[in-house]
Scaffold this active site. Structure first.
Site, PDB file in Angstrom:
ATOM      1  N   ASP A  34       0.856  -1.180   0.000  1.00 54.13           N
ATOM      2  CA  ASP A  34       0.000   0.000   0.000  1.00 54.13           C
ATOM      3  C   ASP A  34       0.901   1.242   0.000  1.00 54.13           C
ATOM      4  OD1 ASP A  34      -2.005  -1.869   0.275  1.00 54.13           O
ATOM      5  OD2 ASP A  34      -3.045  -0.802   1.888  1.00 54.13           O
ATOM      6  N   LYS A  61      -7.031   3.701  -2.870  1.00 51.78           N
ATOM      7  CA  LYS A  61      -7.381   3.669  -1.445  1.00 51.78           C
ATOM      8  C   LYS A  61      -7.556   5.098  -0.959  1.00 51.78           C
ATOM      9  CE  LYS A  61      -5.130   2.227   2.916  1.00 51.78           C
ATOM     10  NZ  LYS A  61      -4.000   1.472   3.471  1.00 51.78           N
ATOM     11  N   LYS A 110     -10.601   0.746  -2.212  1.00 49.23           N
ATOM     12  CA  LYS A 110     -10.476   0.392  -0.792  1.00 49.23           C
ATOM     13  C   LYS A 110     -10.703   1.629   0.074  1.00 49.23           C
ATOM     14  CE  LYS A 110      -7.017  -1.026   2.655  1.00 49.23           C
ATOM     15  NZ  LYS A 110      -5.669  -1.581   2.883  1.00 49.23           N
TER      16      LYS A 110
END
Length: 225
Positions: free
Chosen positions: A89, A153, A182
């Site tokens: 991430d 995200k 996300k």
């Protein structure tokens, strides 16, 4: 709904001791979350603890500010992928995004994706959507699609704001099925988690303290992330 299998269980607070990290990772394993998301210094520990379980390992990259040079992001991506993480991430340079420096933003993402995908490691790109307007979020999603990333995200959980219905909807519409979404930050109850899944998101970033509350479906967790 097996909500635990949507969860990326964050173990990211910088002040955590090794014992606190161990306990937080074990909590995620016990709840059979999809992944634990850890600090780079905890990759080896997380890999050891999660081996043979139903829980994978994510690490964050250039977290939480996203302002390292592209070459540094690439070097870190290679190192983390070589250590065996399942997903990375990364934080994009959202200051560059706000500045219209799209080539630089794209370069940073592409370099991480290249190194990660060479080892079959998925890449999620964190925006810090609370610092961005709608047009900037839309442009960021387009850049992530162009770079070949796997997810966008919303937030680090440590910056300006958390996931919101508006930011998640903007991401989903801009993604148009070409990249997964996300939400992360501020998801502290089963009801909120369920709402985002029903909107069409495929992963949820939650703080480790929120996992039991979300999975057990009772009340709302309190605290950071």
């Amino acid at each position: 709904m097996q909500i635990n299998r949507y969860l990326d269980h964050a173990v990211l607070k910088p002040q955590m001791t090794e014992q606190e990290v161990r306990e937080a990772i074990q909590l995620g394993i016990d709840y059979k979350v999809l992944n634990v998301c850890v600090r780079p210094c905890d990759i080896a520990l997380a890999m050891e603890m999660c081996k043979g379980t139903q829980t994978g390992v994510i690490c964050v990259l250039d977290f939480p500010h996203g302002d390292a040079p592209a070459a540094a992001k690439e070097a870190l991506a290679k190192q983390y992928a070589d250590m065996g993480v399942h997903e990375i991430d990364m934080v994009l340079n959202y200051g560059y995004l706000r500045s219209g420096l799209y080539d630089q933003v794209l370069d940073g993402i592409k370099r991480v994706v290249r190194q990660a995908h060479a080892k079959q490691v998925l890449v999620k790109v964190i925006f810090e959507s609370g610092a961005l307007n709608t047009a900037e979020i839309q442009k960021g999603v387009a850049l992530c699609i162009e770079a070949g990333a796997d997810f966008v995200k919303t937030s680090t959980g440590f910056g300006e704001g958390s996931a919101t219905v508006e930011s998640v909807r903007t991401m989903l519409e801009a993604a148009n099925g070409k990249i997964k979404v996300k939400p992360s930050g501020g998801i502290r109850s089963f009801e909120t988690a369920k709402m985002y899944v029903e909107m069409g998101t495929e992963r949820l970033g939650v703080g480790s303290a929120a996992t039991p509350v979300i999975c057990d479906g009772e009340g709302e967790a309190h605290g950071a992330y």
